[in-house]
Design an enzyme around this catalytic site. Structure first.
Site, PDB file in Angstrom:
ATOM      1  N   ASP A   1       3.641   6.635  -5.581  1.00  0.00           N
ATOM      2  CA  ASP A   1       2.632   7.600  -5.139  1.00  0.00           C
ATOM      3  C   ASP A   1       2.433   8.710  -6.168  1.00  0.00           C
ATOM      4  O   ASP A   1       1.303   9.142  -6.424  1.00  0.00           O
ATOM      5  CB  ASP A   1       3.012   8.189  -3.782  1.00  0.00           C
ATOM      6  CG  ASP A   1       2.863   7.202  -2.640  1.00  0.00           C
ATOM      7  OD1 ASP A   1       2.385   6.070  -2.863  1.00  0.00           O
ATOM      8  OD2 ASP A   1       3.222   7.569  -1.499  1.00  0.00           O
TER       9      ASP A   1
ATOM     10  N   HIS B   1      -1.186   1.063  -8.426  1.00  0.00           N
ATOM     11  CA  HIS B   1      -0.485   1.536  -7.229  1.00  0.00           C
ATOM     12  C   HIS B   1      -0.186   0.370  -6.286  1.00  0.00           C
ATOM     13  O   HIS B   1       0.923   0.266  -5.745  1.00  0.00           O
ATOM     14  CB  HIS B   1      -1.326   2.611  -6.528  1.00  0.00           C
ATOM     15  CG  HIS B   1      -0.648   3.258  -5.374  1.00  0.00           C
ATOM     16  ND1 HIS B   1      -1.044   3.043  -4.071  1.00  0.00           N
ATOM     17  CD2 HIS B   1       0.404   4.119  -5.308  1.00  0.00           C
ATOM     18  CE1 HIS B   1      -0.271   3.747  -3.265  1.00  0.00           C
ATOM     19  NE2 HIS B   1       0.612   4.409  -3.987  1.00  0.00           N
TER      20      HIS B   1
END
Length: 145
Positions: A119, A73
């Site tokens: 996300d 991420h």
């Protein structure tokens, strides 16, 4: 005008000027929290101080699959920043949640879509990864080299 009213008006104006310098709350992180809840089982606060990469910053070797989700991420956000004036932590986006399915709906290639895709991938990764309580709140200086 009454001098007392003038002083109150002046105080309000000065307060508003000072408030203009306060950074905005990150709406993207709020959306990310909602994505995590849509896709997974843990509360988002369970990830804030997890492993070497979940939460602010990140160094060393990820401790497990969940920590690798956070590292990925972080790298995804780094790549999103390369697209012009894209600031992932403050970029809002459009998505739909049909538990546990998440769909990003902004235009492909846009900053909003890139951040949403980051996300979304992380939320799905979190949901699939085992949660090891021993990796929560670790000392990053000793465990993340």
């Amino acid at each position: 005008m009454n001098p007392a009213h003038l002083l109150v008006l002046l105080a309000v104006c000065v307060s508003l000027l000072g408030a203009a310098n306060i950074p905005p709350q990150s709406l993207n992180l709020y959306q990310f929290k909602n994505m995590i809840q849509c896709a997974g089982t843990q509360l988002c606060v369970a990830y804030v101080k997890y492993g070497c990469y979940c939460g602010p910053g990140g160094t060393g070797t990820p401790l497990d699959q969940l920590d690798r989700c956070c590292q990925t991420h972080d790298h995804c956000y780094d790549n999103a920043k390369k697209f012009g004036n894209c600031i992932p932590y403050f970029k809002t986006y459009e998505y739909t949640c049909n538990k546990p399915d998440l769909t990003c709906t902004d235009a492909k290639g846009s900053c909003a879509r890139n951040v949403c895709d980051c996300d979304r991938a992380a939320a799905i990764c979190f949901a699939a990864a085992p949660y090891n309580l021993a990796n929560f709140g670790i000392n990053k200086e000793t465990h993340c080299q």
